[in-house]
Design a protein around this motif. Structure first.
Motif, PDB file in Angstrom:
ATOM      1  N   ASP A   1       0.594  -1.150  -0.032  1.00  0.00           N
ATOM      2  CA  ASP A   1       0.057  -0.171  -0.104  1.00  0.00           C
ATOM      3  C   ASP A   1       1.016   1.348   0.031  1.00  0.00           C
TER       4      ASP A   1
ATOM      5  N   TRP B   1     -14.183   6.383   1.475  1.00  0.00           N
ATOM      6  CA  TRP B   1     -13.651   5.607   0.229  1.00  0.00           C
ATOM      7  C   TRP B   1     -12.140   5.220   0.406  1.00  0.00           C
ATOM      8  N   THR B   2     -11.698   4.092  -0.082  1.00  0.00           N
ATOM      9  CA  THR B   2     -10.226   4.066  -0.117  1.00  0.00           C
ATOM     10  C   THR B   2      -9.739   4.634  -1.491  1.00  0.00           C
ATOM     11  N   TRP B   3      -8.600   5.063  -1.346  1.00  0.00           N
ATOM     12  CA  TRP B   3      -7.830   5.546  -2.561  1.00  0.00           C
ATOM     13  C   TRP B   3      -6.807   4.351  -2.938  1.00  0.00           C
ATOM     14  N   ARG B   4      -6.954   3.535  -3.910  1.00  0.00           N
ATOM     15  CA  ARG B   4      -6.001   2.309  -3.986  1.00  0.00           C
ATOM     16  C   ARG B   4      -5.225   2.732  -5.374  1.00  0.00           C
TER      17      ARG B   4
ATOM     18  N   LEU C   1     -11.242  10.026   0.765  1.00  0.00           N
ATOM     19  CA  LEU C   1     -10.849   9.651   1.959  1.00  0.00           C
ATOM     20  C   LEU C   1     -11.920  10.229   2.838  1.00  0.00           C
TER      21      LEU C   1
ATOM     22  N   GLU D   1     -13.787   1.741  -3.069  1.00  0.00           N
ATOM     23  CA  GLU D   1     -12.634   2.317  -3.363  1.00  0.00           C
ATOM     24  C   GLU D   1     -12.494   2.727  -5.040  1.00  0.00           C
TER      25      GLU D   1
ATOM     26  N   THR E   1      -1.357   3.977  -1.714  1.00  0.00           N
ATOM     27  CA  THR E   1      -2.914   3.539  -1.473  1.00  0.00           C
ATOM     28  C   THR E   1      -3.185   3.941   0.164  1.00  0.00           C
ATOM     29  N   ARG E   2      -4.071   4.686   0.374  1.00  0.00           N
ATOM     30  CA  ARG E   2      -4.758   5.445   1.549  1.00  0.00           C
ATOM     31  C   ARG E   2      -6.116   4.909   1.866  1.00  0.00           C
ATOM     32  N   HIS E   3      -6.230   4.599   3.197  1.00  0.00           N
ATOM     33  CA  HIS E   3      -7.691   4.139   3.564  1.00  0.00           C
ATOM     34  C   HIS E   3      -8.418   5.402   4.369  1.00  0.00           C
TER      35      HIS E   3
END
Length: 170
Positions: free
Chosen positions: A5, A160-163, A156, A87, A10-12
């Motif tokens: 990640d 949502w996740t930024w993948r 974020l 995501e 990737t950020r959650h």
């Protein structure tokens, strides 16, 4: 956050942030490029994505800024929504550009990169202060994070996740 990640950017979202509906997120992302920003967020259409963010390199109002600032890279961020996983799959693409012709315009060269990247351009004016010493004043600052960060933060905040995607398809 795992090592992969971190490598892909990737950020959650924060714990407890409920994901908004897809259309609400889409509207929020399209709204990020409102106003005086050097990029546009638009529907992906034939680009193989749901939304596309890209520098306004070819728009007359922005072209002189990109040319004067000696920007050497063009950046596109392709975004695809995964409703089930909440995501946004993100593919960042970067091309090298060069200044050609008279009047000067930007032209894409053959160098291409994929994955999280950062381009920074700064212009300084050097002169002498009242005391006679050399001083440097930053007169222009341009950073590709100006495009990525607001998009990522919008995703974020929306739960949502930024993948980040480096290999494979969006």
């Amino acid at each position: 956050m795992g090592l992969f990640d971190k490598l892909t950017g990737t950020r959650h979202p924060e714990d407890g942030v409920a994901p908004v509906p897809r259309e609400e997120l889409r509207a929020a992302l399209l709204g990020v490029s409102q106003g005086e920003v050097p990029y546009v967020v638009r529907y992906g259409g034939g680009e193989g994505c749901d939304l596309l963010a890209e520098w306004r390199l070819t728009e007359p109002a922005w072209q002189h800024i990109f040319v004067r600032s000696q920007i050497s890279h063009a950046l596109k961020i392709r975004m695809r929504f995964d409703q089930q996983a909440h995501e946004v799959r993100v593919l960042e693409e970067q091309w090298e550009v060069e200044r050609v012709g008279t009047p000067v315009r930007l032209q894409v060269t053959s160098k291409y990169e994929r994955g999280q990247s950062r381009t920074v351009s700064r212009r300084w004016t050097v002169g002498r202060g009242e005391d006679g010493r050399l001083t440097a004043t930053e007169t222009f600052h341009f950073d590709s994070a100006q495009m990525r960060d607001p998009l990522r933060e919008t995703v974020l905040r929306s739960g949502w996740t930024w993948r980040g995607v480096v290999f494979g398809k969006l």
